[in-house]
Design a protein around this motif. Structure first.
Motif, PDB file in Angstrom:
ATOM      1  N   GLU A  50     -17.047  -1.095  -5.075  1.00 43.54           N
ATOM      2  CA  GLU A  50     -15.852  -0.947  -4.238  1.00 43.54           C
ATOM      3  C   GLU A  50     -16.313  -0.738  -2.799  1.00 43.54           C
ATOM      4  O   GLU A  50     -16.890   0.310  -2.469  1.00 43.54           O
ATOM      5  CB  GLU A  50     -15.008   0.236  -4.715  1.00 43.54           C
ATOM      6  N   TYR A  52     -15.844  -0.774   1.439  1.00 45.50           N
ATOM      7  CA  TYR A  52     -15.004  -0.635   2.627  1.00 45.50           C
ATOM      8  C   TYR A  52     -15.854  -1.037   3.833  1.00 45.50           C
ATOM      9  O   TYR A  52     -16.960  -0.521   4.015  1.00 45.50           O
ATOM     10  CB  TYR A  52     -14.541   0.811   2.799  1.00 45.50           C
ATOM     11  N   LYS A  67     -10.983 -11.142   9.257  1.00 47.48           N
ATOM     12  CA  LYS A  67     -10.228 -10.235   8.382  1.00 47.48           C
ATOM     13  C   LYS A  67      -9.841 -10.934   7.091  1.00 47.48           C
ATOM     14  O   LYS A  67      -9.919 -10.355   6.000  1.00 47.48           O
ATOM     15  CB  LYS A  67      -8.990  -9.719   9.109  1.00 47.48           C
ATOM     16  N   ARG A  68      -9.446 -12.190   7.192  1.00 48.49           N
ATOM     17  CA  ARG A  68      -9.089 -12.957   5.999  1.00 48.49           C
ATOM     18  C   ARG A  68     -10.297 -13.129   5.082  1.00 48.49           C
ATOM     19  O   ARG A  68     -10.185 -13.032   3.852  1.00 48.49           O
ATOM     20  CB  ARG A  68      -8.515 -14.313   6.418  1.00 48.49           C
ATOM     21  N   ILE A  70     -12.950 -11.111   4.875  1.00 45.07           N
ATOM     22  CA  ILE A  70     -13.255  -9.807   4.286  1.00 45.07           C
ATOM     23  C   ILE A  70     -12.378  -9.570   3.056  1.00 45.07           C
ATOM     24  O   ILE A  70     -12.866  -9.180   1.988  1.00 45.07           O
ATOM     25  CB  ILE A  70     -13.052  -8.690   5.330  1.00 45.07           C
ATOM     26  N   GLU A  71     -11.098  -9.830   3.197  1.00 45.07           N
ATOM     27  CA  GLU A  71     -10.180  -9.605   2.088  1.00 45.07           C
ATOM     28  C   GLU A  71     -10.419 -10.588   0.942  1.00 45.07           C
ATOM     29  O   GLU A  71     -10.267 -10.236  -0.234  1.00 45.07           O
ATOM     30  CB  GLU A  71      -8.744  -9.699   2.605  1.00 45.07           C
ATOM     31  N   SER A  72     -10.840 -11.810   1.275  1.00 43.16           N
ATOM     32  CA  SER A  72     -11.112 -12.802   0.229  1.00 43.16           C
ATOM     33  C   SER A  72     -12.317 -12.420  -0.618  1.00 43.16           C
ATOM     34  O   SER A  72     -12.445 -12.869  -1.753  1.00 43.16           O
ATOM     35  CB  SER A  72     -11.338 -14.188   0.852  1.00 43.16           C
ATOM     36  N   GLU A  73     -13.209 -11.595  -0.050  1.00 39.57           N
ATOM     37  CA  GLU A  73     -14.392 -11.125  -0.782  1.00 39.57           C
ATOM     38  C   GLU A  73     -14.124  -9.812  -1.510  1.00 39.57           C
ATOM     39  O   GLU A  73     -15.054  -9.161  -1.990  1.00 39.57           O
ATOM     40  CB  GLU A  73     -15.570 -10.959   0.179  1.00 39.57           C
ATOM     41  N   HIS A  74     -12.860  -9.411  -1.575  1.00 38.29           N
ATOM     42  CA  HIS A  74     -12.444  -8.186  -2.273  1.00 38.29           C
ATOM     43  C   HIS A  74     -13.078  -6.949  -1.643  1.00 38.29           C
ATOM     44  O   HIS A  74     -13.462  -6.001  -2.331  1.00 38.29           O
ATOM     45  CB  HIS A  74     -12.778  -8.275  -3.763  1.00 38.29           C
ATOM     46  N   SER A  76     -12.324  -3.928   1.161  1.00 42.84           N
ATOM     47  CA  SER A  76     -11.190  -3.281   1.812  1.00 42.84           C
ATOM     48  C   SER A  76     -11.243  -3.480   3.325  1.00 42.84           C
ATOM     49  O   SER A  76     -12.281  -3.269   3.959  1.00 42.84           O
ATOM     50  CB  SER A  76     -11.168  -1.788   1.498  1.00 42.84           C
ATOM     51  N   SER A  77     -10.112  -3.884   3.903  1.00 37.50           N
ATOM     52  CA  SER A  77     -10.014  -4.052   5.358  1.00 37.50           C
ATOM     53  C   SER A  77      -9.240  -2.911   5.998  1.00 37.50           C
ATOM     54  O   SER A  77      -8.753  -3.038   7.126  1.00 37.50           O
ATOM     55  CB  SER A  77      -9.340  -5.391   5.679  1.00 37.50           C
ATOM     56  N   SER A  78      -9.111  -1.790   5.297  1.00 41.66           N
ATOM     57  CA  SER A  78      -8.324  -0.671   5.820  1.00 41.66           C
ATOM     58  C   SER A  78      -8.944  -0.059   7.069  1.00 41.66           C
ATOM     59  O   SER A  78      -8.261   0.643   7.823  1.00 41.66           O
ATOM     60  CB  SER A  78      -8.138   0.404   4.741  1.00 41.66           C
TER      61      SER A  78
END
Length: 321
Positions: A50, A52, A67-68, A70-74, A76-78
Motif C-alpha cells: 500500500e 502513498y 496524477k492519472r 499515479i492512480e493507475s498504478e494503484h 494513493s494520490s492523497s
C-alpha cells in the motif's frame, strides 16, 4: 502481507527520444513519467504494498497526466498537491545503444521544489511502516530539504523504518561539499542507507564497501546496502556481518535509468515483509537486473509473479566473498 509505505519526491514528464542521436537533433519523442521516488513507489505497489506518494505538480497537462499515472498504478494520490503558481518539471532522455543515456532536466523552480512543510503538518506517520527518501528531493530547494528532514524525524518518532537512497545529482547542488554534508546529515537520521559504490566513495572518502558501510553504521544507521553494479551488492548491519551478494547476469542492457530505484524497491519490500537481509538484497538485485533489460524508467518494474519467475529461472546467485 502488504505494508504501508510513503515516499516523497518530484515526478516529472519524461520525453524519451525515438531515435538515436543528440537530443538537439531528435525530432520525435515518446512521453512517459520520471522520478526516482515515483519509480520506487511503482515498484512497491506492483509487489502488493500500500503506497502513498507525496509530491506537488503544476495545474497543467503534465501534472494532470502524472496524477492519472499515479492512480493507475494503484498508488494513493492523497498527498499529491496541485499548484497554480508553478509548473511541473520535465526531462528529455536520449536513446542509446549502450551506456548511460544523457538526460536533460528542466526542473528549476518547479512545483515540486516549492512544496511546503505546512502541507504535511497533519500527516499521521504512525500509519506507515516505511518512509522512503532520496537525495534528489533533498537537493531541489531549501523547502524540500526541510520537508525531507521532517519526514525522517516524524517517521522515526512514529516507529517507521526510514530508508534512504543518496541518489547523487551533483548538478543540483551548489558544491560537492554542500552535497556531501547534506546527504550525510539526512543519512544519519535513517535506518537503511542504499548508496552505490561510487556514491559511497564520494560521500565518505573511503574506497571499499566495508569502510563505507562502517562509516554509516558509526552514525547510527542500522543497515547499509551498497550497490556494486554487475557484481551485486554488499550488505552490513549493526547485527549483521558484512556479506557480498552476487547479482544476476544481464544479457543485454537496454536502459540503465531506474535500475537503482528498482533495487531499492526490492530491498525495502523484502525487509518490510520479514525476509532475511540476504534474501531482500537478492530481490533488489533481481529487480535491478529486470530494469536493466527493460526500456523506460519504470515500465519494466515487475509484479510479484514476474519477479518470482525471474528469480527461479535465473537461479539465485548469492554467495559471500
Amino acid at each position: 502481507m502488504g505494508k504501508r509505505i510513503v515516499t516523497i519526491g518530484e515526478a516529472m514528464g519524461l520525453f524519451v527520444s525515438d531515435e538515436f542521436g543528440p537530443l538537439e537533433k531528435v525530432q520525435k519523442f515518446t512521453r512517459s513519467i520520471a522520478g526516482a521516488e515515483l519509480n520506487v513507489s511503482v515498484g512497491m505497489a506492483r509487489l502488493g504494498h500500500e503506497v502513498y506518494y507525496a509530491t506537488q505538480v503544476g495545474n497543467d497537462p503534465l501534472g494532470k497526466s502524472i496524477k492519472r499515472f499515479i492512480e493507475s498504478e494503484h498508488i494513493s494520490s492523497s498527498f499529491v498537491f496541485e499548484s497554480n503558481d508553478y509548473v511541473t518539471g520535465l526531462q528529455m532522455k536520449e536513446k542509446v545503444a549502450e551506456g548511460d543515456p544523457h538526460v536533460a532536466s528542466f526542473r528549476k523552480g518547479s512545483a515540486a521544489s516549492r512544496i511546503g512543510l505546512d502541507q504535511f503538518k497533519e500527516v499521521d506517520f504512525s500509519k506507515f511502516d516505511v518512509v522512503h527518501l532520496t537525495g534528489v528531493f533533498l537537493a531541489l530547494s531549501s523547502e524540500t530539504k526541510t520537508v525531507s528532514h521532517f519526514f525522517a524525524e516524524e517517521g522515526r518518532k512514529a516507529g517507521a523504518t526510514i530508508s534512504f537512497d543518496p541518489n547523487l545529482r551533483p548538478n543540483l547542488w551548489n558544491s560537492q561539499e554542500e552535497m556531501v554534508r547534506s546527504i550525510n546529515d539526512l543519512a544519519a537520521k535513517c535506518d537503511v542507507v542504499l548508496p552505490g559504490i561510487s556514491e559511497g566513495k564520494i560521500l565518505t572518502g573511503f574506497d571499499t564497501p566495508e569502510e563505507i558501510a562502517e562509516y554509516y553504521l558509526r552514525k547510527g544507521v542500522k543497515l547499509v546496502v551498497i550497490k556494486l553494479g554487475e557484481k551485486g551488492a554488499y550488505a552490513k548491519g549493526q547485527d549483521y556481518e558484512g556479506t557480498y551478494i552476487k547479482g544476476f547476469k544481464v544479457d543485454e542492457i537496454i536502459d540503465t535509468v531506474g535500475a537503482g530505484d528498482g533495487f531499492a524497491a526490492g530491498v525495502i519490500s523484502g525487509l518490510s515483509e520479514g525476509l532475511s537481509i540476504e534474501d531482500s538484497v537478492i530481490r533488489g538485485n533481481a529487480i535491478g537486473a529486470i530494469q536493466l533489460s527493460s526500456p523506460g524508467d519504470n515500465e519494466g518494474l515487475p509484479t510479484r509473479e514476474k519477479l518470482e519467475h525471474f528469480i527461479q529461472s535465473a537461479g539465485s546467485m548469492k554467495t559471500a566473498n
